[in-house]
Design an enzyme around this catalytic site. Structure first.
Site, short mmCIF file in Angstrom:
data_model
loop_
_atom_site.label_atom_id
_atom_site.label_comp_id
_atom_site.label_asym_id
_atom_site.label_seq_id
_atom_site.Cartn_x
_atom_site.Cartn_y
_atom_site.Cartn_z
CG PHE A 10 7.00 -4.33 -4.11
CD1 PHE A 10 5.64 -4.58 -4.06
CD2 PHE A 10 7.86 -5.27 -3.56
CE1 PHE A 10 5.16 -5.74 -3.48
CE2 PHE A 10 7.39 -6.44 -2.98
CZ PHE A 10 6.05 -6.67 -2.94
CD GLN A 67 14.65 -7.19 3.26
OE1 GLN A 67 14.10 -8.09 2.63
NE2 GLN A 67 15.08 -6.08 2.70
CG HIS A 89 8.97 -8.01 5.56
ND1 HIS A 89 7.77 -7.39 5.83
CD2 HIS A 89 9.01 -8.17 4.22
CE1 HIS A 89 7.12 -7.20 4.70
NE2 HIS A 89 7.85 -7.67 3.70
CG LEU A 134 5.92 -11.81 4.37
CD1 LEU A 134 6.85 -10.75 4.92
CD2 LEU A 134 6.51 -12.43 3.12
CD GLU A 189 8.17 -3.78 0.04
OE1 GLU A 189 8.96 -4.46 0.72
OE2 GLU A 189 8.54 -3.03 -0.87
NE ARG A 217 10.52 -6.04 1.66
CZ ARG A 217 10.46 -7.23 1.09
NH1 ARG A 217 11.42 -8.11 1.30
NH2 ARG A 217 9.44 -7.56 0.33
CG HIS A 220 11.54 -11.17 5.07
ND1 HIS A 220 10.61 -12.18 5.02
CD2 HIS A 220 11.60 -10.65 3.82
CE1 HIS A 220 10.11 -12.25 3.79
NE2 HIS A 220 10.71 -11.35 3.04
NE ARG A 263 15.28 -9.94 -0.49
CZ ARG A 263 13.95 -9.91 -0.54
NH1 ARG A 263 13.31 -9.42 -1.58
NH2 ARG A 263 13.25 -10.37 0.49
#
Lengths: 243, 575
Positions: free
Chosen positions: B118, B238, B240, B250, B253, B286, B351, B386
């Site tokens: 990730f 955030q 995304h 969404l 990721e 991100r 996000h 994050r």
């Protein structure tokens, strides 16, 4: 193609109205919008009292199942462009209407809770995870996708005539744990549903299979339980009483 | 009037985990949620949950310290470092616990919990269940809650689903319970308790272009804010990188973790052209990926000038169907595209809310008996950005800690009894407010105010920010706040009135929007997700500190608070 859809929406407040009625609303729409977008438009701009549930608007939370042009589905997944110019919307059947499309889900949850919807298994001895092979895990694919939207419960003819019938969602949940290699209560789970309000109330009408928005196929899940119950009874592990 | 030793507000992962912990300690708990717990937005989490389990063949040398370091570096050094280490240290135990409760994680060939790479992570440490990890975890925790609820030998757990909390009861800095509406009936009721755990999720719906559910209005953060509890670091929003351009659903990721490419209108993997993402490419964090995507679009290299292509075709149908079935269906349903045959049209969108209720690493704050966990809280473990896979982790680690802390507080005697008359007084205040709203003689349409707010936030508090537009945005939000008291509802019934809930929550959304804009305007630097084109560099000397907003009865007053940097020295971030 017209840029106006006519929404015919079921309206009913049992405390006030003698009987249900359909209200008609004109909704301007564009490609990409869903039935939920249309309902939101109505509540925001025409009639604030229209009651329905919604949250994720992406087909994962299961809030907005309803009967749209003859079929149960999630309003947030149903594209307007796929529907006729007049859209008829009713609440989930087999559950009492609180107001409009907002139904009382309590019986649905009561049955879900009645079937021990949790893993019953030995803890791992290593303090780490229990080992489960990829093949064993693959048995759970699909059935674990259930979003508990109650489309199947509303579509089921047996739920309509037997208020005690557990219904396709709760029974699929039984099979979800029955199929799990980590679960050690398999016989208990079979015994729990080997009765007239359990799997044997299912008459394999496939309504649940047709309407499930997540391809869980409750019919197949119930059939698997039936097969295993019969095998267990034949081998004497499970009593035939009550069947 | 209802009573439980502890009240939990919010039925997502953090709330359920907290409620289970309290019940494990044989204490009565009431969980109140405005939607059924299984409908909570935790369900929409896709890619996974981080823990240094060393299950991946490339994850052998991973550790809780490396997980903490990645989290802190990812946060652009705004995370409180001991809190981040607390989260990563608790991670393996919490994940094994989720497995023991039945969570159907995907598996490695050896049958262990599968892990994938990730963004911003040094090792593949994101445990997953295909691309439906939030769904699987939420169902597992709800199932576990039902186990506790239905077992008679336990003390009582009661779930009040479809009850909407309007007020937190705080008297002399001691938390005493909440007021909530039974949505179906439209009646208010007092819930007395010794402690309250807050777990109401983020505030994404102040924006229009957001992956968040309609439920994430920010009202949950606003309720404790109105009682004097601070809101921390809310300017850190955030964005995304990969949300469907059609409706901002969404796309995980994990699609990039599994090897997906981001391409511009020339078919280039353009992330290679930017110094901050040239090495990590699609698995850079991100904030960096979102910014570089936005730059491509602004500079004319977006596809149809609007979006970026997320190309998964080279992964092949088998891998897509096995690892990414959920986002494939999202792409088909909402963008008319099957990722097996075509790229997915994506663009960055709101996000996650890194900021939130100002609590410390014990989840507590200056108000005794009040705790917060999950996205609504800011502990802070995410700082200015994050990492993917850390939000689910935060819910279960700090959800448990909140449960522990609240239970210990109550067992130690809680606070001295309070004069019962405060409950009647606050209940009548709330009843009056609701009646005023339902019978308002005003003229303003609240959905219009909401959509104006959404546009302002999209346009003026987005990925690239500058003083001029932030100031304009703030003025416009303040003007909407002036209009709010004159809103008019279309319906005046109490029963099952969802319009009323929308109207109540709009007030909270506006106040959260104000805090975001004020914090962003004051922070004259670029850090993590907060990028100021007029101050493009991070400025540790002036701004290595948390913003704290406090309600003064009308607007927000800002102050600042130290960051814990006791473990790792802040450095420049590159991937």
């Amino acid at each position: 193609m017209s840029n106006i859809k006519t929404f015919k929406v079921f309206r009913f407040d049992p405390e006030k109205d003698k009987k249900p009625r359909f209200e008609t609303y004109k909704v301007e729409w564009k490609s990409g919008q869903t039935v939920l977008d249309g309902l939101n438009y109505i509540r925001d701009n025409i009639d604030g009292s229209l009651a329905y549930r919604s949250s994720c608007r992406e087909g994962v939370c299961g809030s907005c199942a309803m009967h749209i042009n003859g079929k149960y589905c999630l309003a947030c997944e149903q594209q307007l462009k796929e529907l006729s110019d007049t859209i008829t919307i009713r609440p989930l059947a087999n559950l009492e209407v609180i107001k409009d499309l907002f139904v009382d889900m309590a019986p649905f949850w009561k049955k879900y809770k009645a079937i021990k919807p949790y893993l019953i298994g030995k803890e791992s001895s290593t303090g780490k995870e229990r080992i489960q092979s990829q093949d064993e895990r693959a048995h759970l694919d699909k059935v674990i996708d259930c979003v508990l939207c109650a489309s199947c419960y509303a579509a089921c003819g047996m739920n309509a005539i037997d208020p005690e019938y557990l219904g396709p969602a709760a029974l699929s949940k039984v099979n979800r744990f029955f199929l799990d290699s980590r679960d050690s209560a398999k016989e208990e789970r079979l015994a729990m549903v080997a009765n007239d309000h359990g799997v044997f109330r299912c008459h394999t009408m496939f309504n649940c299979q047709i309407v499930c928005p997540k391809e869980v196929d409750p019919t197949a899940n119930i059939s698997n339980l039936k097969r295993n119950i019969i095998a267990s009874q034949m081998s004497g592990k499970l009593s035939k009483k009550g069947v | 009037m209802k009573y439980h030793s502890v009240i939990v507000v919010g039925g997502g992962l953090a709330g359920l985990r907290a409620a289970i912990e309290i019940n494990k300690k044989n204490m009565t708990v009431g969980l109140i949620s405005k939607i059924h717990p299984i409908r909570s937005h935790s369900i929409a989490a896709q890619g996974g949950v981080n823990a240094a389990l060393n299950n991946h063949h490339r994850g052998y040398y991973d550790s809780i310290e490396k997980h903490a370091f990645d989290t802190i570096k990812g946060s652009d050094y705004l995370a409180d470092q001991k809190a981040a280490l607390k989260m990563t240290s608790n991670a393996p135990e919490r994940i094994y616990e989720m497995e023991s409760w039945g969570c159907p994680f995907s598996r490695t060939p050896e049958g262990k919990i599968a892990q994938r790479p990730f963004g911003g992570a040094g090792f593949p440490r994101t445990c997953y269940s295909a691309d439906k990890t939030g769904h699987m975890m939420l169902h597992t925790l709800y199932e576990t809650a039902v186990r506790f609820e239905t077992q008679n030998e336990r003390n009582e757990m009661t779930i009040y689903d479809e009850w909407f909390v309007t007020r937190l009861i705080v008297d002399n800095d001691v938390c005493r319970g909440v007021i909530a509406i039974n949505i179906a009936k439209g009646e208010l009721e007092v819930f007395r308790s010794e402690a309250v755990i807050w777990a109401t999720g983020g505030t994404g719906r102040v924006y229009g272009k957001t992956s968040n559910a309609y439920s994430n209005t920010g009202w949950g953060m606003a309720v404790p804010y109105y009682e004097g509890i601070g809101i921390k670091d809310l300017e850190f929003i955030q964005f995304h990188p990969t949300e469907l351009i059609t409706n901002n659903v969404l796309i995980t990721e994990g699609a990039r973790g599994e090897g997906g490419y981001l391409v511009n209108n020339k078919g280039e993997r353009f992330l290679a052209n930017y110094p901050d993402s040239s090495k990590a490419l699609e698995v850079a964090p991100r904030d960096i990926v979102a910014r570089n995507m936005k730059r491509e679009i602004l500079e004319g290299r977006g596809i149809n000038d609007k979006y970026i292509g997320l190309d998964l075709r080279h992964l092949g149908a088998k891998r897509i169907l096995e690892r990414l079935p959920g986002i494939r269906m999202h792409s088909i349903h909402f963008a008319g595209v099957d990722p097996i045959n075509d790229f997915i049209p994506v663009a960055p969108g709101q996000h996650y809310t890194m900021g939130g209720i100002n609590v410390n690493e014990t989840t507590g704050c200056e108000v005794k008996g009040f705790y917060a966990a999950g996205e609504c809280s800011c502990i802070s473990v995410h700082g200015a950005n994050r990492l993917g896979g850390n939000s689910l982790l935060e819910t279960i680690t700090f959800g448990k800690i909140a449960g522990d802390e609240a239970a210990n507080y109550v067992s130690a005697g809680g606070s001295s009894p309070v004069n019962a008359s405060i409950y009647d007084k606050i209940l009548s205040e709330e009843e009056a407010k609701i009646n005023d709203l339902l019978n308002s003689k005003g003229k303003e349409a609240h959905p219009k105010i909401r959509s104006e707010m959404n546009n302002i936030m999209d346009e003026k508090a987005g990925i690239f920010r500058e003083a001029k537009t932030l100031k304009e945005g703030l003025d416009e939000i303040m003007a909407l706040k002036e209009k709010y008291p004159n809103i008019k509802l279309l319906s005046s019934n109490k029963k099952a009135n969802f319009e009323l809930l929308d109207a109540i929550q709009l007030k909270g959304s506006l106040d959260m929007a104000e805090i975001i804009l004020k914090g962003a305007l004051n922070r004259e630097e670029s850090r993590g997700s907060h990028f100021r084109t007029d101050f493009p560099k991070r400025n540790d000397e002036k701004y290595l500190k948390h913003t704290v907003a406090k309600w003064n009865g009308k607007t927000a007053d800002l102050s600042y608070k130290e960051v814990d940097i006791s473990i790792y020295e802040p450095k420049e971030r590159k991937y």
